[in-house]
Design a protein around this motif. Sequence first.
Motif, PDB file in Angstrom:
ATOM      1  N   GLN A  83      11.428 -71.989 -12.370  1.00  0.00           N
ATOM      2  CA  GLN A  83      12.266 -70.878 -12.815  1.00  0.00           C
ATOM      3  C   GLN A  83      13.231 -70.438 -11.717  1.00  0.00           C
ATOM      4  N   GLY A  84      12.778 -70.440 -10.463  1.00  0.00           N
ATOM      5  CA  GLY A  84      13.661 -70.059  -9.370  1.00  0.00           C
ATOM      6  C   GLY A  84      14.819 -71.027  -9.213  1.00  0.00           C
ATOM      7  N   THR A  85      14.540 -72.324  -9.362  1.00  0.00           N
ATOM      8  CA  THR A  85      15.604 -73.325  -9.275  1.00  0.00           C
ATOM      9  C   THR A  85      16.623 -73.135 -10.390  1.00  0.00           C
ATOM     10  N   ILE A  86      16.137 -72.938 -11.602  1.00  0.00           N
ATOM     11  CA  ILE A  86      17.035 -72.733 -12.742  1.00  0.00           C
ATOM     12  C   ILE A  86      17.852 -71.464 -12.560  1.00  0.00           C
ATOM     13  N   ARG A  87      17.205 -70.401 -12.126  1.00  0.00           N
ATOM     14  CA  ARG A  87      17.914 -69.130 -11.919  1.00  0.00           C
ATOM     15  C   ARG A  87      19.032 -69.287 -10.882  1.00  0.00           C
ATOM     16  N   GLY A  88      18.752 -70.014  -9.814  1.00  0.00           N
ATOM     17  CA  GLY A  88      19.768 -70.228  -8.792  1.00  0.00           C
ATOM     18  C   GLY A  88      20.960 -70.998  -9.328  1.00  0.00           C
ATOM     19  N   GLU A  89      20.695 -72.053 -10.121  1.00  0.00           N
ATOM     20  CA  GLU A  89      21.783 -72.842 -10.692  1.00  0.00           C
ATOM     21  C   GLU A  89      22.600 -72.018 -11.685  1.00  0.00           C
ATOM     22  N   ASN A  91      22.939 -68.753 -11.783  1.00  0.00           N
ATOM     23  CA  ASN A  91      23.712 -67.732 -11.066  1.00  0.00           C
ATOM     24  C   ASN A  91      24.949 -68.320 -10.406  1.00  0.00           C
ATOM     25  N   ARG A  92      24.854 -69.568  -9.917  1.00  0.00           N
ATOM     26  CA  ARG A  92      26.036 -70.222  -9.351  1.00  0.00           C
ATOM     27  C   ARG A  92      27.110 -70.406 -10.408  1.00  0.00           C
ATOM     28  N   GLU A  93      26.680 -70.838 -11.607  1.00  0.00           N
ATOM     29  CA  GLU A  93      27.635 -71.015 -12.699  1.00  0.00           C
ATOM     30  C   GLU A  93      28.262 -69.680 -13.109  1.00  0.00           C
ATOM     31  N   LEU A  94      27.460 -68.630 -13.133  1.00  0.00           N
ATOM     32  CA  LEU A  94      27.980 -67.317 -13.511  1.00  0.00           C
ATOM     33  C   LEU A  94      29.025 -66.831 -12.509  1.00  0.00           C
ATOM     34  N   ARG A  95      28.785 -67.080 -11.232  1.00  0.00           N
ATOM     35  CA  ARG A  95      29.771 -66.678 -10.219  1.00  0.00           C
ATOM     36  C   ARG A  95      31.098 -67.393 -10.429  1.00  0.00           C
ATOM     37  N   GLN A  96      31.014 -68.686 -10.774  1.00  0.00           N
ATOM     38  CA  GLN A  96      32.238 -69.461 -10.958  1.00  0.00           C
ATOM     39  C   GLN A  96      32.975 -69.085 -12.241  1.00  0.00           C
ATOM     40  N   ILE A  97      32.223 -68.817 -13.310  1.00  0.00           N
ATOM     41  CA  ILE A  97      32.847 -68.584 -14.616  1.00  0.00           C
ATOM     42  C   ILE A  97      33.217 -67.126 -14.819  1.00  0.00           C
ATOM     43  N   PHE A  98      32.280 -66.220 -14.494  1.00  0.00           N
ATOM     44  CA  PHE A  98      32.489 -64.798 -14.791  1.00  0.00           C
ATOM     45  C   PHE A  98      32.736 -63.954 -13.546  1.00  0.00           C
ATOM     46  N   SER A 102      24.789 -62.299 -10.921  1.00  0.00           N
ATOM     47  CA  SER A 102      23.603 -62.634 -11.706  1.00  0.00           C
ATOM     48  C   SER A 102      23.800 -62.190 -13.139  1.00  0.00           C
ATOM     49  N   ALA A 103      22.875 -62.621 -14.011  1.00  0.00           N
ATOM     50  CA  ALA A 103      22.949 -62.263 -15.428  1.00  0.00           C
ATOM     51  C   ALA A 103      22.809 -60.766 -15.643  1.00  0.00           C
ATOM     52  N   ALA A 104      22.194 -60.060 -14.695  1.00  0.00           N
ATOM     53  CA  ALA A 104      22.012 -58.607 -14.846  1.00  0.00           C
ATOM     54  C   ALA A 104      23.334 -57.859 -14.928  1.00  0.00           C
ATOM     55  N   GLU A 105      24.415 -58.464 -14.434  1.00  0.00           N
ATOM     56  CA  GLU A 105      25.715 -57.803 -14.448  1.00  0.00           C
ATOM     57  C   GLU A 105      26.493 -58.056 -15.734  1.00  0.00           C
ATOM     58  N   LEU A 106      25.963 -58.883 -16.624  1.00  0.00           N
ATOM     59  CA  LEU A 106      26.650 -59.204 -17.870  1.00  0.00           C
ATOM     60  C   LEU A 106      26.341 -58.156 -18.941  1.00  0.00           C
ATOM     61  N   PRO A 107      27.169 -58.055 -19.996  1.00  0.00           N
ATOM     62  CA  PRO A 107      26.842 -57.192 -21.143  1.00  0.00           C
ATOM     63  C   PRO A 107      25.511 -57.620 -21.759  1.00  0.00           C
ATOM     64  N   PRO A 108      24.818 -56.700 -22.421  1.00  0.00           N
ATOM     65  CA  PRO A 108      23.468 -57.001 -22.943  1.00  0.00           C
ATOM     66  C   PRO A 108      23.385 -58.241 -23.811  1.00  0.00           C
ATOM     67  N   ASP A 109      24.377 -58.460 -24.705  1.00  0.00           N
ATOM     68  CA  ASP A 109      24.288 -59.615 -25.608  1.00  0.00           C
ATOM     69  C   ASP A 109      24.412 -60.929 -24.838  1.00  0.00           C
ATOM     70  N   LYS A 110      25.327 -60.972 -23.880  1.00  0.00           N
ATOM     71  CA  LYS A 110      25.477 -62.186 -23.088  1.00  0.00           C
ATOM     72  C   LYS A 110      24.276 -62.384 -22.153  1.00  0.00           C
TER      73      LYS A 110
END
Length: 250
Positions: A83-89, A91-98, A102-110
């Motif tokens: 789970q830690g490995t997946i979370r890290g990957e 979060n990297r994608e979220l930084r690049q795209i959004f 981390s996912a905690a900064e996204l709107p609830p539905d996303k």
Amino acid sequence: MRQILLITDGCSNVGDSPAIAASIAQAEGISVNVVGIVDDGGIGEQGALEIAEIARAGGGMSRIVSPALLSRTVQMMTRQTVQGTIRGEVNRELRQIFGVESAAELPPDKRAEIVRVMEDLGETAELRVALLIDASASMKPKMRAVEEAVRDLALSLQARRGESAVAVFHFPGERSHEACLLDLDWTDRADRIGQIFGRISMKGTTPTGPALLRVVEFFRETCGKLETEPQHTAPARRDDTDGMRSDYVV
């Protein structure tokens, strides 16, 4: 995803630093988790310090447990590392795209959608776990608990929806020049685990660092080319009479 899961009482006494070896594994995308079964007193304290240092260098987790809790701890650490490995990957994608950390900064539905994706990946991503078992003389009274833990881990991985495989090593090897010995090549069959423990010969030395490096080499040989070219060593061989592949000795 690739993991080395080291089960030891610490206090390596031969060869390279196990922390340096773990850092090499981590640099090549292999996390190193360490479960310690240590004794009381000064030797146990020294072993516990080494165990924590190896895990930090290997980007994994460490736990000191009693033999009774070993099986549960091994399974928990494997899941948490996945789970830690997946979370890290993710979060990297979220930084690049959004542009968020981390996912905690996204709107609830996303955010809910991202959490569902991570949970699904935890069950479906390919996972390979190389178990590296300390078979030095001081581990002899703990080996029955180790056998149970390894078997239970194999059963839990077998229940995953994604492809999972376990390989089992012990160290030191049977000859003086062998850092460790491959007892069981990659398999998804838990029923093969019980066949190996009766053949492990307990020895006096604890070459943890060299053993870790040999397992990294095994990943290179069997899971594709990693970041550095492997240094090929001539494998020793153990005769097998039960159909088990054990001809990759490091």
